[in-house]
Motif scaffolding. Structure first.
Motif, mmCIF file in Angstrom:
data_model
loop_
_atom_site.group_PDB
_atom_site.id
_atom_site.type_symbol
_atom_site.label_atom_id
_atom_site.label_comp_id
_atom_site.label_asym_id
_atom_site.label_seq_id
_atom_site.Cartn_x
_atom_site.Cartn_y
_atom_site.Cartn_z
ATOM 1 N N LEU A 192 0.783 -1.070 -0.015
ATOM 2 C CA LEU A 192 -0.340 -0.407 -0.258
ATOM 3 C C LEU A 192 0.388 1.083 -0.024
ATOM 4 O O LEU A 192 0.626 2.721 0.125
ATOM 5 N N THR A 193 2.154 0.944 0.242
ATOM 6 C CA THR A 193 3.248 2.670 0.122
ATOM 7 C C THR A 193 2.931 3.490 -1.002
ATOM 8 O O THR A 193 2.370 2.784 -2.229
ATOM 9 N N GLY A 194 2.801 4.401 -0.453
ATOM 10 C CA GLY A 194 2.482 5.970 -1.266
ATOM 11 C C GLY A 194 2.314 6.796 -0.875
ATOM 12 O O GLY A 194 2.566 6.767 0.542
ATOM 13 N N PRO A 195 1.425 7.871 -1.435
ATOM 14 C CA PRO A 195 1.171 9.498 -0.409
ATOM 15 C C PRO A 195 0.418 9.345 0.798
ATOM 16 O O PRO A 195 0.600 10.014 1.132
ATOM 17 N N HIS A 196 -0.422 8.307 0.739
ATOM 18 C CA HIS A 196 -1.170 7.595 1.347
ATOM 19 C C HIS A 196 -0.922 7.291 2.780
ATOM 20 O O HIS A 196 -1.820 6.034 3.428
ATOM 21 N N ALA A 197 0.456 6.240 2.484
ATOM 22 C CA ALA A 197 0.777 5.123 3.390
ATOM 23 C C ALA A 197 2.289 5.420 3.094
ATOM 24 O O ALA A 197 2.750 4.694 2.841
ATOM 25 N N LEU A 198 2.213 6.066 3.806
ATOM 26 C CA LEU A 198 4.085 6.776 3.316
ATOM 27 C C LEU A 198 4.760 5.817 4.747
ATOM 28 O O LEU A 198 4.377 5.653 6.393
ATOM 29 N N PRO A 199 5.997 4.991 4.325
ATOM 30 C CA PRO A 199 7.308 4.437 5.668
ATOM 31 C C PRO A 199 7.413 5.156 6.272
ATOM 32 O O PRO A 199 7.711 6.050 6.229
ATOM 33 N N ARG A 200 7.383 4.876 7.837
ATOM 34 C CA ARG A 200 8.861 5.341 8.681
ATOM 35 C C ARG A 200 9.330 4.668 9.548
ATOM 36 O O ARG A 200 9.324 3.315 9.106
ATOM 37 N N VAL A 201 10.159 5.300 9.826
ATOM 38 C CA VAL A 201 11.584 4.465 10.742
ATOM 39 C C VAL A 201 11.098 4.488 12.426
ATOM 40 O O VAL A 201 10.895 6.088 12.295
ATOM 41 N N ARG A 211 23.457 2.819 15.719
ATOM 42 C CA ARG A 211 22.137 2.124 15.524
ATOM 43 C C ARG A 211 21.226 3.238 14.393
ATOM 44 O O ARG A 211 20.663 2.926 13.369
ATOM 45 N N LEU A 212 21.433 4.391 14.793
ATOM 46 C CA LEU A 212 21.042 5.603 13.564
ATOM 47 C C LEU A 212 21.399 5.272 12.595
ATOM 48 O O LEU A 212 21.082 5.375 11.133
ATOM 49 N N TYR A 216 19.295 4.750 8.817
ATOM 50 C CA TYR A 216 19.302 6.138 8.541
ATOM 51 C C TYR A 216 20.220 4.893 6.623
ATOM 52 O O TYR A 216 19.173 5.113 5.516
ATOM 53 N N ARG A 217 21.090 3.729 6.758
ATOM 54 C CA ARG A 217 21.065 3.213 5.356
ATOM 55 C C ARG A 217 20.562 2.236 5.397
ATOM 56 O O ARG A 217 20.324 2.001 3.766
ATOM 57 N N LEU A 218 19.963 1.383 5.680
ATOM 58 C CA LEU A 218 18.758 0.104 4.910
ATOM 59 C C LEU A 218 17.104 1.103 5.555
ATOM 60 O O LEU A 218 16.824 -0.156 4.648
ATOM 61 N N HIS A 219 16.990 2.159 5.033
ATOM 62 C CA HIS A 219 15.547 2.347 5.118
ATOM 63 C C HIS A 219 15.088 2.106 3.808
ATOM 64 O O HIS A 219 13.642 1.525 3.516
ATOM 65 N N ARG A 220 16.057 2.712 3.485
ATOM 66 C CA ARG A 220 15.971 2.373 1.164
ATOM 67 C C ARG A 220 15.892 0.945 1.125
ATOM 68 O O ARG A 220 14.791 0.737 -0.250
#
Length: 229
Positions: A192-201, A211-212, A216-220
């Motif tokens: 469902l990822t898209g403008p109205h279902a944005l992923p966050r960490v 850990r940050l 940061y590196r793994l998010h994409r």
């Protein structure tokens, strides 16, 4: 994705970071040439192709400690943020967390103060219910009425929504889009990822510098590309 900032001696849901930890995390961003911004600023920059050094900072639930603890640190480090609040629980507490502890939520005056300080105010629904389990009437109220109340409260357009608990399905996404929101935040919405279902960490107390860097590196790599712009 942040929630509460302050005392975490009793934190069963791991939603709290201390002020010292948040300051360290903001300092970590700035040392790397990154800057925390609101979601609206991030998405506008992305549309222009200029979001490379920006990181969206979000604070869910609208805890009163945002104004006393988080906001001064955001100002100190030159960062913006989006605060997702619950206009149906103004001045209440996080009664939806059965294990507690009870944390006070911002009043109407507190939300207006945050908005006046340049914080983007978004909707987290009216009362923090799981939208995937709500009937049609409740879903409409949580999505549409919350936006109307916040616009009246702040005198500003409300473009952002955040799904309580991060739970989202096609029906909830459709309701949010049809209510006129420009974007909505989830946690890990998968297909469902898209403008109205944005992923966050999720960022917590245990997220020290290494850990940050890893997150940061793994998010994409972990999240689906966001299309539909």
């Amino acid at each position: 994705m942040y929630h509460s900032v302050g005392d975490r001696s009793d934190d069963p849901y791991r939603i709290t970071v201390t002020s010292e930890r948040l300051e360290g995390q903001l300092a970590w961003l700035r040392r790397r040439g990154l800057r925390g911004v609101s979601m609206t600023e991030l998405l506008a920059a992305r549309a222009r192709g200029g979001a490379r050094r920006l990181v969206g900072l979000t604070f869910d639930d609208g805890y009163a400690d945002f104004v006393t603890e988080a906001l001064p640190l955001l100002r100190r480090w030159g960062c913006g943020a989006t605060l997702f609040v619950l206009p149906g629980r103004l001045g209440g507490d996080n009664a939806w967390d059965p294990l507690g502890p009870r944390k006070p939520l911002l009043t109407a005056a507190g939300i207006r103060y945050a908005a006046a300080e340049g914080v983007e105010i978004g909707s987290h629904g009216l009362t923090h219910i799981d939208l995937t389990r709500a009937d049609d009437l409740a879903l409409q109220a949580e999505v549409t009425e919350s936006r109307e109340r916040l616009a009246e409260l702040t005198g500003a357009r409300v473009d952002g929504f955040c799904y309580p608990y991060g739970t989202v399905d096609v029906r909830a996404v459709r309701a949010v889009r049809e209510a006129g929101y420009a974007y909505a935040c989830a946690i890990d919405p998968g297909p469902l990822t898209g403008p109205h279902a944005l992923p966050r960490v999720h960022i917590g107390q245990n997220d020290t510098a290494w850990r940050l860097g890893l997150k940061y590196r793994l998010h994409r790599l972990r999240r689906r590309p966001v299309g539909g712009w």
